[in-house]
Scaffold this active site. Structure first.
Site, PDB file in Angstrom:
ATOM      1  CD  GLU A  67      -0.178  14.402   7.661  1.00 11.38           C
ATOM      2  OE1 GLU A  67      -0.455  15.126   6.679  1.00 11.38           O
ATOM      3  OE2 GLU A  67      -0.973  13.578   8.152  1.00 11.38           O
ATOM      4  CE  LYS A  69      -3.067  12.680  11.465  1.00  8.97           C
ATOM      5  NZ  LYS A  69      -3.667  11.752  10.465  1.00  8.97           N
ATOM      6  CE  LYS A 129      -3.617  16.723   5.444  1.00  6.80           C
ATOM      7  NZ  LYS A 129      -3.109  15.505   6.108  1.00  6.80           N
ATOM      8  CD  GLU A 178      -8.257  15.349   2.338  1.00 11.07           C
ATOM      9  OE1 GLU A 178      -7.051  15.431   2.654  1.00 11.07           O
ATOM     10  OE2 GLU A 178      -9.185  15.335   3.162  1.00 11.07           O
ATOM     11  CG  ASN A 199      -8.627  11.237   3.497  1.00  8.47           C
ATOM     12  OD1 ASN A 199      -8.746  10.111   3.978  1.00  8.47           O
ATOM     13  ND2 ASN A 199      -8.190  12.266   4.201  1.00  8.47           N
ATOM     14  CB  SER A 230      -6.674   7.751   5.167  1.00  2.06           C
ATOM     15  OG  SER A 230      -6.813   9.088   5.560  1.00  2.06           O
TER      16      SER A 230
END
Length: 274
Positions: A67, A69, A129, A178, A199, A230
């Site tokens: 990712e 991020k 995302k 998700e 998640n 996560s």
């Protein structure tokens, strides 16, 4: 009209309020009909399902969704990321199965400009995302040459989840659906989502509990691609998820803060080998 998302009474609701407002500004610039036209003009999406399938039985280890991020609501700023494209190139060189790019502006400091820069640099499947609450965002993702969109079960009612998943497939893309709870997994299974993310971050407290993954993953049909989300800080965390049946693991913070993200991905995959 913006469809009403399900009320969770969490930080998710405030994020979605900002997402809707920002989307309204983009709609004023590019109308929904024009966005649909732009989506139809893009070359076909890459097959993200094929890139992720079989991860748990792959001799090279599980797939890594790496990712791009910059920040998160739970931690704040993570990395300056001077060049999202260069970071993505390192991810691809390390063997990432797919790359996720945050485009939500207010809490994650993401942008479609970051996404476009990454898309111009790498040819692996890309996940746009963001917090999808309107079909406009799905057409928008395809117009920017995304291959995967994020559908958060907690943010959608059953009709939206079904319709948005169908539209995603109609446009040739895949969706990462998700979930956070058993009830959400049941809803994802009810619409026959092929790729389901679990998640382990609590939406109310933002705390992470990796022990929830195995319990939740066991509720999914065997044919579903399982994505752990996560809680990854080191290779052992990826190995733990792989041992509990994950086909792929989405990793953000641990990679953007790593000095050698390409090597980190290689290490993650090696640690998860069956």
């Amino acid at each position: 009209m913006i469809p009403a998302h399900s009320s969770t009474g969490t930080v998710l609701d405030s994020i979605i309020e900002g997402v809707i407002e920002d989307m309204g500004a983009r709609k004023a610039t590019t109308s929904p009909s024009r966005m649909q036209q732009l989506a139809a003009e893009v070359s076909p999406a890459r097959d993200a399902h094929a890139a992720l399938v079989g991860g748990r039985d792959n001799p090279a280890g599980v797939g890594i969704i790496a990712e791009v991020k910059r920040a998160s609501p739970s931690v704040g700023p993570l990395s300056n990321i001077e060049s999202p494209a260069e970071l993505a190139a390192q991810y691809a060189a390390g063997g990432a199965a797919a790359i996720s790019v945050l485009t939500e502006q207010r809490r994650f400091n993401g942008s479609l400009a970051d996404f476009d820069a990454v898309r111009a640099r790498v040819d692996v499947p890309l996940l746009r995302k963001d917090f999808t609450v309107d079909e406009y965002q799905i057409y928008e993702a395809r117009a920017h040459d995304a291959d995967i969109v994020l559908l958060i079960v907690a943010a959608l009612d059953d009709a939206q989840l079904r319709d948005y998943l169908a539209l995603t497939h109609e446009l040739g893309m895949n969706a990462l659906v998700e979930t956070h709870t058993v009830e959400e997994i049941e809803r994802a299974a009810a619409v026959e989502a092929p790729i389901v993310g679990i998640n382990v971050r609590n939406l109310k407290t933002l705390e992470v509990d990796t022990s929830h993954y195995g319990t939740l993953a066991d509720q999914l049909p065997d044919a579903v691609i399982r994505v752990a989300e996560s809680g990854v800080k080191e290779a052992q965390d990826v190995a733990m998820y792989a041992a509990q049946g994950a086909d792929a693991v989405l990793v953000g913070e641990a990679l953007v803060r790593h000095g050698e993200p390409s090597q980190a991905i290689t290490d993650f995959r090696q640690a998860s080998r069956p």
